[in-house]
Each structure stands twice: as structure tokens, then as C-alpha cells.
Design an enzyme around this catalytic site. Structure first.
Site, mmCIF file in Angstrom:
data_model
loop_
_atom_site.group_PDB
_atom_site.id
_atom_site.type_symbol
_atom_site.label_atom_id
_atom_site.label_comp_id
_atom_site.label_asym_id
_atom_site.label_seq_id
_atom_site.Cartn_x
_atom_site.Cartn_y
_atom_site.Cartn_z
ATOM 1 N N ARG A 229 -0.251 4.451 -0.482
ATOM 2 C CA ARG A 229 -1.049 5.661 -0.321
ATOM 3 C C ARG A 229 -0.473 6.558 0.772
ATOM 4 O O ARG A 229 0.177 6.102 1.707
ATOM 5 C CB ARG A 229 -2.498 5.303 -0.008
ATOM 6 C CG ARG A 229 -3.245 4.717 -1.184
ATOM 7 C CD ARG A 229 -4.628 4.267 -0.807
ATOM 8 N NE ARG A 229 -4.609 3.157 0.130
ATOM 9 C CZ ARG A 229 -5.710 2.560 0.597
ATOM 10 N NH1 ARG A 229 -6.906 2.990 0.207
ATOM 11 N NH2 ARG A 229 -5.616 1.544 1.425
ATOM 12 N N ASP B 180 0.865 -1.184 0.000
ATOM 13 C CA ASP B 180 0.000 0.000 0.000
ATOM 14 C C ASP B 180 0.899 1.230 0.000
ATOM 15 O O ASP B 180 1.658 1.456 0.943
ATOM 16 C CB ASP B 180 -0.906 0.006 1.233
ATOM 17 C CG ASP B 180 -2.008 1.052 1.170
ATOM 18 O OD1 ASP B 180 -1.850 2.038 0.416
ATOM 19 O OD2 ASP B 180 -3.024 0.895 1.873
#
Length: 286
Positions: free
Chosen positions: A204, A202
């Protein structure tokens, strides 16, 4: 990170009126968004709950800007019409005061998903999560009577926002996301596929989200906190690191888990949801 709301406009949705805010920032070249549900913005005067407005949009941008300049970019009050249009007055915003009788605004941090939101791919539940978030935020809020438990309760419109970040594929981009789909068809889950492509599981980032929320007066440490609509503990930690005060985490139950008889679901979606729980630590019971 500095953000500036460049434009705001009213958008009708299946769940009621919302205000779309478009943001520029000094971190990347992407146009991030905030979908604000706040019926108080449709009318002037005092309201039970504080209005959710952008500080940067309502600020003075130049010495020679006109009222129409402000209206065109969305710095207006009430609802625009050919016969009604008033620019908002630039002013200092006071910090919204928290009230025990009024629930904190409901907030969803949502990352862009072209495949799930636009094409309707059933490899993920991103499209339904976006729609469900707007629906939940728009739900009316019932306030108990402050004087007597036997008195009729007061109902106010739902309020909150979806902070929409342009972080396709958990930040790896659409190209890598499509390649990861092929790896998933070869038997790998989404986490392993991202790692095989040289990415993190991930990638983000939530700094821009925190800045947008501060611009909207949401989650202040000294004022009104927020209820965060998420199953992801990493979002909670990341926003708290940005100084956002979260007073409650509200679970987001996938629609296919609520009623499998009425909604479309399939093997790919089941695998994706299972991976979110088992590999990413999402707080949902299998």
C-alpha cells in the site's frame, strides 16, 4: 501527487449523515474516496469547529460554469432539496486554527476490501473496521465549559473522515489476494502467502491519502492536526512522511475482542488478527 474532488453527495448511514467525496488523481486510474462526517456542512453560518470541505471541489472549474453545474457536482452549501439549493462560493480557504477546547478531527485511512466489506468474509475484519470507524467518528463530542467546571458542558457533533483507498489486498489486487487465500488454507499466514506470490507483505501507498487530506484541510502542519484511528505504526510513519500532523493515535479494537459472546468470530479471523500483531507489528495486546 495531485488530486481533484470530482463529486460530493450526502449519504445517510446507520450512524448519521456523511458526505461521500470521489477523487481523481494523476498517479493511477483509480477513483479513491473520502467519507466525511461533518454535520456543519448541513447548514450555513458560523460553527464551533471548522468545516471540512474540499478545496478542489469548491474551486472555479471554468469561466462559463453555472450555479447548477456546481450544485450537480456537489459544490453546494447546506442540504439540497427541491426548494433549497445554493452553490458554494469559490474562495480562498484559511488554515483551520487549532483549539485546545475542540478535539482534532478523527481520521481513518482505510483500504478497499471486497471480500470483507461486500461478501462478509470472516478471513479479515475489514468490513467491521469500516463500519466501526464511521461509528466512532460520528460520536458526539463533549466540550467542558470554558468558564466554570461546574457549568454544563457543550456537546458538538462528531467530525472527521474515512479516506477510502482502492488498494485491495494491501495493494496486491483481488486476483493475488484470492490466490493468497488458498495458500493460507495450506497453512501459511497472509504475510508469507503474499511473499510466495512475489509480492511484498504490504504494497500500500499513502501519498494519495495525504493529498486528499490536504485538499480537505486535514492535518496541516500549521493548523489543526488529526487524531488517527489505527493500530498500524506504518500508517502513522507514512502519513507523517507526507506532512500530515498527527496529534494522537486512537486504537481500533476488533469487535470480536470486545465481546466474543455477542459477535461472530472464527478460527480464520483469529489467525488473521494474530498475524497482524505478530508479523505486522500492529499495536494491540494479544
Amino acid at each position: 501527487v495531485e488530486v481533484k474532488c470530482m463529486a460530493r453527495t450526502r449519504i445517510p448511514t446507520a450512524h448519521g449523515t456523511a458526505f461521500l467525496h470521489l477523487y481523481h488523481n494523476n498517479r493511477d486510474q483509480k477513483e479513491h474516496l473520502a467519507i466525511v462526517i461533518d454535520p456543519a456542512q448541513l447548514s450555513e453560518g458560523d460553527h464551533i469547529a471548522p468545516s471540512i470541505r474540499s478545496r478542489s471541489l469548491d474551486a472555479v472549474w471554468s469561466d462559463n460554469e453555472t450555479g447548477m453545474d456546481r450544485i450537480i457536482r456537489g459544490a453546494y452549501v447546506g442540504r439540497l432539496s427541491p426548494t433549497s439549493h445554493a452553490a458554494s462560493a469559490p474562495h480562498r480557504y484559511s488554515t483551520p486554527v487549532a483549539s485546545d477546547s475542540i478535539p482534532s478531527p478523527l481520521i481513518r485511512i482505510h483500504s478497499e476490501c471486497f471480500t470483507g466489506e461486500t461478501v462478509g468474509s470472516m478471513r479479515c475484519d475489514c468490513g467491521e473496521q469500516l463500519d466501526e470507524a464511521i461509528r466512532l467518528i460520528s460520536q458526539p463530542i463533549i466540550l467542558p465549559s470554558p468558564t466554570s467546571p461546574n457549568s454544563s458542558p457543550t456537546t458538538i457533533p462528531g467530525r472527521g473522515a474515512v479516506i477510502y483507498l482502492r488498494q485491495e489486498g494491501r495493494g496486491i489486487g483481488l486476483l493475488s489476494k484470492i490466490r493468497a487465500y488458498n495458500l493460507q488454507d495450506l497453512g501459511h499466514d497472509t504475510v508469507t502467502a503474499n511473499l510466495m506470490l512475489g509480492h511484498q507483505a504490504d504494497e500500500r501507498d499513502y501519498e494519495i491519502a495525504g493529498s486528499i487530506m490536504r485538499d480537505l484541510g486535514l492535518g496541516s502542519e500549521v493548523g489543526e492536526g488529526v487524531r488517527l484511528l489505527t493500530n498500524n505504526p506504518e500508517k502513522v510513519h507514512a502519513l507523517e512522511k507526507e506532512g500530515v500532523r498527527i496529534v494522537e493515535r486512537v486504537p481500533m479494537i476488533p469487535k470480536s475482542w470486545q465481546s466474543r459472546e455477542e459477535l461472530v468470530h472464527g478460527e480464520d479471523l483469529d489467525k488473521y488478527l494474530r498475524t497482524k500483531v505478530l508479523r505486522m507489528g500492529h499495536m494491540l495486546p494479544l
